[in-house]
Write a protein that holds these residues in place. Structure first.
Motif, mmCIF file in Angstrom:
data_model
loop_
_atom_site.group_PDB
_atom_site.id
_atom_site.type_symbol
_atom_site.label_atom_id
_atom_site.label_comp_id
_atom_site.label_asym_id
_atom_site.label_seq_id
_atom_site.Cartn_x
_atom_site.Cartn_y
_atom_site.Cartn_z
ATOM 1 N N GLY A 77 28.754 47.187 29.995
ATOM 2 C CA GLY A 77 28.088 45.946 30.359
ATOM 3 C C GLY A 77 28.697 44.724 29.720
ATOM 4 O O GLY A 77 28.351 43.597 30.073
ATOM 5 N N GLY A 78 29.627 44.918 28.788
ATOM 6 C CA GLY A 78 30.173 43.799 28.025
ATOM 7 C C GLY A 78 31.623 43.481 28.271
ATOM 8 O O GLY A 78 32.215 42.681 27.551
ATOM 9 N N GLY A 79 32.249 44.106 29.272
ATOM 10 C CA GLY A 79 33.615 43.772 29.612
ATOM 11 C C GLY A 79 34.656 44.462 28.754
ATOM 12 O O GLY A 79 34.422 45.519 28.172
ATOM 13 N N VAL A 80 35.839 43.827 28.662
ATOM 14 C CA VAL A 80 36.994 44.398 27.966
ATOM 15 C C VAL A 80 37.154 43.740 26.596
ATOM 16 O O VAL A 80 37.077 42.513 26.465
ATOM 17 N N TRP A 81 37.420 44.570 25.583
ATOM 18 C CA TRP A 81 37.600 44.100 24.206
ATOM 19 C C TRP A 81 38.903 44.655 23.655
ATOM 20 O O TRP A 81 39.377 45.708 24.067
ATOM 21 N N LYS A 82 39.467 43.929 22.685
ATOM 22 C CA LYS A 82 40.755 44.315 22.104
ATOM 23 C C LYS A 82 40.699 44.209 20.589
ATOM 24 O O LYS A 82 40.084 43.300 20.035
ATOM 25 N N THR A 83 41.349 45.146 19.926
ATOM 26 C CA THR A 83 41.519 45.074 18.483
ATOM 27 C C THR A 83 42.992 45.206 18.149
ATOM 28 O O THR A 83 43.704 46.009 18.771
ATOM 29 N N THR A 84 43.476 44.417 17.196
ATOM 30 C CA THR A 84 44.861 44.522 16.733
ATOM 31 C C THR A 84 44.910 44.956 15.274
ATOM 32 O O THR A 84 45.996 44.985 14.676
ATOM 33 N N ASP A 85 43.756 45.285 14.706
ATOM 34 C CA ASP A 85 43.708 45.735 13.315
ATOM 35 C C ASP A 85 42.998 47.083 13.200
ATOM 36 O O ASP A 85 42.237 47.326 12.267
ATOM 37 N N ALA A 86 43.231 47.932 14.195
ATOM 38 C CA ALA A 86 42.720 49.307 14.178
ATOM 39 C C ALA A 86 41.203 49.395 14.130
ATOM 40 O O ALA A 86 40.641 50.243 13.441
ATOM 41 N N GLY A 87 40.536 48.508 14.857
ATOM 42 C CA GLY A 87 39.096 48.629 15.022
ATOM 43 C C GLY A 87 38.242 47.911 14.011
ATOM 44 O O GLY A 87 37.006 47.981 14.082
ATOM 45 N N GLN A 97 36.958 35.770 33.244
ATOM 46 C CA GLN A 97 38.080 36.149 34.100
ATOM 47 C C GLN A 97 37.773 37.384 34.941
ATOM 48 O O GLN A 97 38.089 37.410 36.125
ATOM 49 N N ILE A 98 37.206 38.403 34.331
ATOM 50 C CA ILE A 98 36.773 39.581 35.075
ATOM 51 C C ILE A 98 35.264 39.452 35.267
ATOM 52 O O ILE A 98 34.507 39.529 34.297
ATOM 53 N N PRO A 99 34.804 39.235 36.494
ATOM 54 C CA PRO A 99 33.392 38.915 36.726
ATOM 55 C C PRO A 99 32.457 40.119 36.722
ATOM 56 O O PRO A 99 31.316 40.001 37.155
ATOM 57 N N VAL A 100 32.926 41.257 36.235
ATOM 58 C CA VAL A 100 32.120 42.468 36.189
ATOM 59 C C VAL A 100 32.084 42.951 34.748
ATOM 60 O O VAL A 100 33.129 43.075 34.104
ATOM 61 N N GLY A 101 30.890 43.212 34.244
ATOM 62 C CA GLY A 101 30.772 43.666 32.862
ATOM 63 C C GLY A 101 31.036 45.135 32.692
ATOM 64 O O GLY A 101 31.407 45.591 31.614
ATOM 65 N N SER A 102 30.844 45.929 33.752
ATOM 66 C CA SER A 102 30.982 47.375 33.682
ATOM 67 C C SER A 102 32.433 47.788 33.889
ATOM 68 O O SER A 102 33.024 47.514 34.933
ATOM 69 N N ASP A 140 50.163 39.804 30.148
ATOM 70 C CA ASP A 140 50.366 39.177 28.844
ATOM 71 C C ASP A 140 49.438 39.786 27.786
ATOM 72 O O ASP A 140 48.855 39.093 26.958
ATOM 73 N N ALA A 141 49.293 41.097 27.863
ATOM 74 C CA ALA A 141 48.521 41.865 26.868
ATOM 75 C C ALA A 141 47.063 41.435 26.782
ATOM 76 O O ALA A 141 46.473 41.443 25.709
ATOM 77 N N GLY A 142 46.496 41.064 27.919
ATOM 78 C CA GLY A 142 45.070 40.792 27.977
ATOM 79 C C GLY A 142 44.656 39.343 27.830
ATOM 80 O O GLY A 142 43.461 39.038 27.845
ATOM 81 N N LYS A 143 45.607 38.414 27.729
ATOM 82 C CA LYS A 143 45.235 36.999 27.614
ATOM 83 C C LYS A 143 44.697 36.459 28.933
ATOM 84 O O LYS A 143 43.716 35.710 28.958
ATOM 85 N N THR A 144 45.343 36.832 30.035
ATOM 86 C CA THR A 144 44.887 36.411 31.356
ATOM 87 C C THR A 144 44.848 37.621 32.279
ATOM 88 O O THR A 144 45.598 38.591 32.099
ATOM 89 N N TRP A 145 43.965 37.527 33.297
ATOM 90 C CA TRP A 145 43.749 38.654 34.206
ATOM 91 C C TRP A 145 43.796 38.184 35.649
ATOM 92 O O TRP A 145 43.380 37.066 35.966
#
Length: 483
Positions: A77-87, A97-102, A140-145
């Motif tokens: 329900g919360g979209g896409v998330w990214k970590t660069t420090d191992a969580g 940008q992505i209009p769907v949370g699932s 671009d590694a998730g900056k734009t979709w």
């Protein structure tokens, strides 16, 4: 077991009380005309996050082979998330940008870490599930979709990218969870999503639940086909048309595998492959008869049921999670209500610790098996020591809240029941620099409601039980038996 009985023309089903009540609660008032208002009165209002900052259900995870501390997770329900420090910290990269949370599936191109594909619509179809709206791509590694099609496929269960060409992508489309649709099946693109071809279609009720590319042989594919439908009060999982299919020509032609696999009612399944032994396949299968954990050592020609313990396959339609260690063909991770590990090719499984239960997805770094990310009903969690320890899930505000209530004090407090967790009481204004919350009475089913005259008294429900919480005394007392 939740399987369709084709011979009787009937369907076994599971009753979801919460889903049924939600459906009935719509009633005649759902058709009442909308109230008019002056838009200027609300023009200065903006949304802000009030918490709770703890994870909710995650059914899609992936990582970057060449960047061992970088991982992605997709919540339901919360979209896409990214970590660069191992969580240790997650950042949302899809809002606006992505209009769907699932989110149902995702993968980073092995040959280009900047290319990321995301399929919307969680494939773990509970009674509360949002319908997906196709595929999205980032260069671009998730900056734009950008939206790249398959809007009507419904839930997308798996995305697989060719190991050497980021423009060749396969998608397992499970379908609309609430009705039959012809867009179910396996799709392929050779131009990065500009055009798609439906390369495997079984029926309008059988979609693809999983898809794997054989290591070292990018033209060899395995697809798990699943007959599945969901209504507010039933789940239909399985039919004789389900099964595991194989292609040896990049999806042009497919063969349904047998050689020891179940031949009756075939439900949801998941296949795992390993770089350590490309001909070794593992599968967890919901079936009647024949449910359990299977192994093949000849690229799917023959199969052996090596484990049929009920604990590793309790609800196939909701779990069926399996990951093979890419560097040790005998090691398997399996997700169900509990998190399991096998070091003997699935003959035995040992329960392993994890921050939360109800496990849905796992990704293991092909270069180093120490680095993993796992998704469950409490969020996404990262391990850098092969599953011995995991990062916490209280750093990702993705909780699924089933209902919200407020009290009459100032500043007011919000009350909600979180999926597969406790109820929460959240202040409307932050305390200090961080959001704060406390657990309330009841559990995920709720509801949780404050007393209309004294907000220090809170009532909560939990699967037929009712309790009262007195905030001043921090006590919870049961006041009713099951109903």
């Amino acid at each position: 077991m939740v399987l369709a009985n084709k011979s009787l023309g009937k369907r076994a089903f599971e009753i979801s009380t919460a889903g049924l009540l939600s459906f009935l609660a719509l009633g005649p008032q759902a058709t009442a005309s909308a109230q008019t208002y002056d838009a200027k009165l609300w023009s200065g209002m903006t949304y802000r996050n009030v918490g709770p900052i703890r994870g909710g259900r995650v059914t899609a995870v992936t990582g970057v082979e060449s960047q061992p501390y970088t991982f992605y997770m997709g919540s339901t329900g919360g979209g896409v998330w990214k970590t660069t420090d191992a969580g240790h910290a997650f950042l949302n990269i899809s809002d606006g940008q992505i209009p769907v949370g699932s989110i149902g599936a995702m993968m980073v191109a092995p040959s280009d870490p900047n290319v990321v594909y995301v399929g919307t619509g969680s494939s773990k179809i509970r009674s509360n599930v949002s319908i997906g709206k196709g595929m999205y791509k980032s260069t671009d590694a998730g900056k734009t979709w950008s939206f790249i099609g398959l809007k009507d496929t419904g839930q997308i269960a798996t995305v697989r990218v060719d190991p050497t060409n980021p423009d060749i992508v396969y998608v397992a489309a499970q379908g609309n969870p609430f009705h039959a649709n012809p867009e179910r099946g396996v799709y392929k693109t050779t131009d990065g999503g500009k055009t798609w071809n439906l390369v495997l279609h079984i029926s309008d009720t059988a979609g693809a639940a999983d898809l794997e590319i054989q290591p070292g042989h990018p033209n060899v594919l395995f697809a798990c086909m699943w007959h599945a439908l969901r209504t507010p009060w039933t789940i239909v999982s399985g039919a004789e048309e389900g099964g595991i299919y194989k292609s040896i020509d990049s999806g042009e032609h497919w063969t349904k595998l047998g050689g020891g696999l179940p031949t009756g009612l075939f439900g949801r399944s998941n296949v795992a492959v390993t770089n350590a032994n490309p001909d070794r396949l593992y599968a967890i299968i919901e079936a009647k008869p024949g449910q359990g954990f299977y192994r093949s050592d000849d690229s799917g020609a023959t199969w052996t049921l090596v484990n049929h313990e009920l604990s590793i396959s309790t609800r196939g339609f909701y779990y069926s999670t399996i990951g093979a260690d890419p560097n040790n063909a005998d090691v398997i991770w399996l997700g169900d209500e509990t998190w399991f590990k096998s070091t003997d090719s699935g003959k035995t499984f040992k329960r392993m610790s994890i921050p939360h239960g109800d496990n849905h997805d796992v990704w293991i770094n092909p270069k180093n098996s120490l680095y993993m990310i796992q998704g469950d009903d409490g969020g996404a969690t990262v391990s850098l020591d092969n599953g011995i320890t995991w990062t916490p899930e209280v750093n990702q505000p993705t909780a699924e809240i089933y209902q919200v209530y407020v009290d009459n004090q100032y500043p007011y407090r919000l009350y909600g029941a979180q999926q597969d967790n406790t109820t929460v009481i959240v202040p409307s204004l932050p305390i200090g620099d961080a959001q704060d919350y406390r657990e309330g009475p009841g559990c995920e089913t709720g509801p949780i409601i404050p007393d209309t005259k004294d907000p220090n008294i809170v009532y909560g429900g939990c699967k037929g039980q009712c309790s009262r919480f007195t905030a001043m005394r921090a006590a919870i007392r049961s006041i009713a038996s099951s109903v």
